[in-house]
Design a protein around this motif. Structure first.
Motif, PDB file in Angstrom:
ATOM      1  N   ALA A 220       0.821  -1.211   0.000  1.00  0.00           N
ATOM      2  CA  ALA A 220       0.000   0.000   0.000  1.00  0.00           C
ATOM      3  C   ALA A 220       0.858   1.267   0.000  1.00  0.00           C
ATOM      4  N   GLY A 221       1.988   1.235   0.697  1.00  0.00           N
ATOM      5  CA  GLY A 221       2.866   2.401   0.711  1.00  0.00           C
ATOM      6  C   GLY A 221       3.402   2.722  -0.669  1.00  0.00           C
ATOM      7  N   ALA A 222       3.723   1.677  -1.439  1.00  0.00           N
ATOM      8  CA  ALA A 222       4.204   1.887  -2.802  1.00  0.00           C
ATOM      9  C   ALA A 222       3.098   2.457  -3.687  1.00  0.00           C
ATOM     10  N   VAL A 223       1.870   1.967  -3.503  1.00  0.00           N
ATOM     11  CA  VAL A 223       0.738   2.491  -4.263  1.00  0.00           C
ATOM     12  C   VAL A 223       0.527   3.971  -3.935  1.00  0.00           C
ATOM     13  N   LEU A 224       0.601   4.316  -2.654  1.00  0.00           N
ATOM     14  CA  LEU A 224       0.402   5.706  -2.246  1.00  0.00           C
ATOM     15  C   LEU A 224       1.424   6.623  -2.917  1.00  0.00           C
ATOM     16  N   PHE A 225       2.652   6.164  -3.027  1.00  0.00           N
ATOM     17  CA  PHE A 225       3.675   6.964  -3.713  1.00  0.00           C
ATOM     18  C   PHE A 225       3.280   7.242  -5.158  1.00  0.00           C
ATOM     19  N   PHE A 226       2.877   6.201  -5.881  1.00  0.00           N
ATOM     20  CA  PHE A 226       2.510   6.383  -7.286  1.00  0.00           C
ATOM     21  C   PHE A 226       1.227   7.194  -7.454  1.00  0.00           C
ATOM     22  N   ALA A 227       0.372   7.193  -6.441  1.00  0.00           N
ATOM     23  CA  ALA A 227      -0.890   7.929  -6.519  1.00  0.00           C
ATOM     24  C   ALA A 227      -0.737   9.384  -6.088  1.00  0.00           C
ATOM     25  N   SER A 228       0.407   9.729  -5.539  1.00  0.00           N
ATOM     26  CA  SER A 228       0.601  11.067  -4.964  1.00  0.00           C
ATOM     27  C   SER A 228       1.341  11.993  -5.923  1.00  0.00           C
ATOM     28  N   PRO A 229       1.345  13.289  -5.641  1.00  0.00           N
ATOM     29  CA  PRO A 229       2.096  14.239  -6.475  1.00  0.00           C
ATOM     30  C   PRO A 229       3.601  14.003  -6.459  1.00  0.00           C
ATOM     31  N   LEU A 230       4.107  13.230  -5.509  1.00  0.00           N
ATOM     32  CA  LEU A 230       5.542  12.959  -5.422  1.00  0.00           C
ATOM     33  C   LEU A 230       6.061  12.197  -6.631  1.00  0.00           C
ATOM     34  N   SER A 231       5.177  11.554  -7.384  1.00  0.00           N
ATOM     35  CA  SER A 231       5.616  10.724  -8.512  1.00  0.00           C
ATOM     36  C   SER A 231       5.106  11.249  -9.853  1.00  0.00           C
ATOM     37  N   ARG A 232       4.876  12.528  -9.954  1.00  0.00           N
ATOM     38  CA  ARG A 232       4.265  13.073 -11.165  1.00  0.00           C
ATOM     39  C   ARG A 232       5.128  12.900 -12.418  1.00  0.00           C
ATOM     40  N   PHE A 233       6.441  12.707 -12.253  1.00  0.00           N
ATOM     41  CA  PHE A 233       7.314  12.523 -13.419  1.00  0.00           C
ATOM     42  C   PHE A 233       7.810  11.083 -13.514  1.00  0.00           C
ATOM     43  N   VAL A 234       7.147  10.184 -12.800  1.00  0.00           N
ATOM     44  CA  VAL A 234       7.507   8.764 -12.816  1.00  0.00           C
ATOM     45  C   VAL A 234       6.374   8.006 -13.494  1.00  0.00           C
ATOM     46  N   THR A 235       6.652   7.380 -14.610  1.00  0.00           N
ATOM     47  CA  THR A 235       5.598   6.643 -15.314  1.00  0.00           C
ATOM     48  C   THR A 235       6.200   5.499 -16.121  1.00  0.00           C
ATOM     49  N   GLY A 236       5.395   4.460 -16.320  1.00  0.00           N
ATOM     50  CA  GLY A 236       5.847   3.293 -17.055  1.00  0.00           C
ATOM     51  C   GLY A 236       6.813   2.422 -16.268  1.00  0.00           C
ATOM     52  N   GLN A 237       6.805   2.563 -14.944  1.00  0.00           N
ATOM     53  CA  GLN A 237       7.771   1.861 -14.117  1.00  0.00           C
ATOM     54  C   GLN A 237       7.119   0.744 -13.298  1.00  0.00           C
ATOM     55  N   THR A 238       7.891  -0.296 -13.043  1.00  0.00           N
ATOM     56  CA  THR A 238       7.473  -1.363 -12.142  1.00  0.00           C
ATOM     57  C   THR A 238       8.329  -1.281 -10.887  1.00  0.00           C
ATOM     58  N   LEU A 239       7.688  -1.115  -9.757  1.00  0.00           N
ATOM     59  CA  LEU A 239       8.381  -1.045  -8.478  1.00  0.00           C
ATOM     60  C   LEU A 239       8.256  -2.413  -7.795  1.00  0.00           C
ATOM     61  N   PHE A 240       9.391  -3.055  -7.609  1.00  0.00           N
ATOM     62  CA  PHE A 240       9.410  -4.369  -6.960  1.00  0.00           C
ATOM     63  C   PHE A 240       9.441  -4.208  -5.448  1.00  0.00           C
ATOM     64  N   VAL A 241       8.419  -4.703  -4.804  1.00  0.00           N
ATOM     65  CA  VAL A 241       8.322  -4.670  -3.350  1.00  0.00           C
ATOM     66  C   VAL A 241       8.597  -6.091  -2.884  1.00  0.00           C
ATOM     67  N   ASP A 242       9.893  -6.423  -2.791  1.00  0.00           N
ATOM     68  CA  ASP A 242      10.246  -7.851  -2.708  1.00  0.00           C
ATOM     69  C   ASP A 242      11.396  -8.172  -1.757  1.00  0.00           C
ATOM     70  N   GLY A 243      11.806  -7.211  -0.927  1.00  0.00           N
ATOM     71  CA  GLY A 243      12.873  -7.501   0.032  1.00  0.00           C
ATOM     72  C   GLY A 243      14.169  -7.941  -0.613  1.00  0.00           C
ATOM     73  N   ALA A 244      14.449  -7.442  -1.818  1.00  0.00           N
ATOM     74  CA  ALA A 244      15.673  -7.724  -2.585  1.00  0.00           C
ATOM     75  C   ALA A 244      15.679  -9.082  -3.274  1.00  0.00           C
ATOM     76  N   LEU A 245      14.508  -9.708  -3.398  1.00  0.00           N
ATOM     77  CA  LEU A 245      14.433 -10.998  -4.099  1.00  0.00           C
ATOM     78  C   LEU A 245      14.955 -10.882  -5.526  1.00  0.00           C
ATOM     79  N   THR A 246      14.432  -9.913  -6.290  1.00  0.00           N
ATOM     80  CA  THR A 246      14.842  -9.795  -7.693  1.00  0.00           C
ATOM     81  C   THR A 246      16.254  -9.251  -7.817  1.00  0.00           C
TER      82      THR A 246
END
Length: 244
Positions: free
Chosen positions: A215-241
């Motif tokens: 949910a924290g990652a979703v909030l970032f993408f939904a907020s004005p903080l990410s207005r110039f970030v698009t087409g990206q995949t954010l891995f929330v995986d504890g360094a798995l990938t």
């Protein structure tokens, strides 16, 4: 928030509502959608529930038309819809593959399209977030994940295309790709130390993701903080990938 009352969706809806969004909790079960919205109202947040079968394109278009008529705009779309049917590769059936595709990749296409039409028409930009999985780019050893990997992988590249076409309209489209998430659905099983160890064996952090992590990652993408970030995949995986 489509798929907004599920094991992960509930936490995402809660975080968005707490941050000040008017949260429309939508899903196939209208009673659960409205029930969660009622809980949010009791906590002083703006929310409403809506019933929709996200795999029904007409129903999705009717819902978005109705929301725009009532609220004027849809600023944020969060797509938390997906379906998985595990089958070994040599046993995958056409019906199962089609069902996973219909309830995952096809949903992501036409849900995004329905919302984007209104966002483009209003001309105020917006954000769209799709829930993916690390399995959108990684295979799963010794498990029958062909249908899911295909659907989530397709959604990951579709999201990039959506981002490219919607960028001139200042609409961002991004994806969240968590590893295994510990939720109320699997918590009982994971209380067994051996089961937990197997689940977290390849995760450098030594634990599974939580709904709050996602949910924290979703909030970032939904907020004005990410207005110039698009087409990206954010891995929330504890360094798995990172270590794969």
């Amino acid at each position: 928030m489509v798929g907004g009352y599920g094991a992960i969706g509930t936490t995402i809806s809660e975080m968005l509502a707490a941050a000040g969004a008017t949260c429309i909790v939508a899903g196939r079960n209208g009673e659960r959608s409205r029930g969660l919205a009622k809980e949010f109202h009791a906590r002083g947040w703006n929310a409403a529930g809506a019933e929709v079968d996200a795999s029904n394109v007409k129903a999705v278009r009717d819902l978005t038309d109705g929301l725009v008529k009532e609220h004027g705009t849809i600023d944020i779309l969060v797509n938390c819809v997906g379906f998985h049917k595990e089958q070994p590769f040599l046993e995958v059936t056409e019906d199962a593959f089609d069902e996973v595709y219909t309830k995952t990749l096809r949903v992501g296409m036409f849900l995004s399209q329905a919302v984007a039409r209104h966002q483009v028409a209003v001309g105020r930009g917006g954000s769209q977030v799709h829930l993916l999985s690390v399995r959108s780019s990684l295979a799963f050893r010794d498990r029958g994940y062909s249908s899911m990997c295909a659907a989530k992988g397709g959604l990951a590249i579709l999201m990039k295309q959506q981002a490219t076409e919607l960028a001139p309209h200042q609409i961002t489209v991004n994806g969240i790709a968590p590893s295994a998430v510990r939720t109320r659905k699997n918590d009982e099983v994971l209380r067994d130390p051996a089961a937990f160890q197997r689940a977290a064996a390849n995760i450098p952090f030594g634990r599974l993701a939580t709904p709050t992590d996602v949910a924290g990652a979703v909030l970032f993408f939904a907020s004005p903080l990410s207005r110039f970030v698009t087409g990206q995949t954010l891995f929330v995986d504890g360094a798995l990938t990172a270590g794969t």
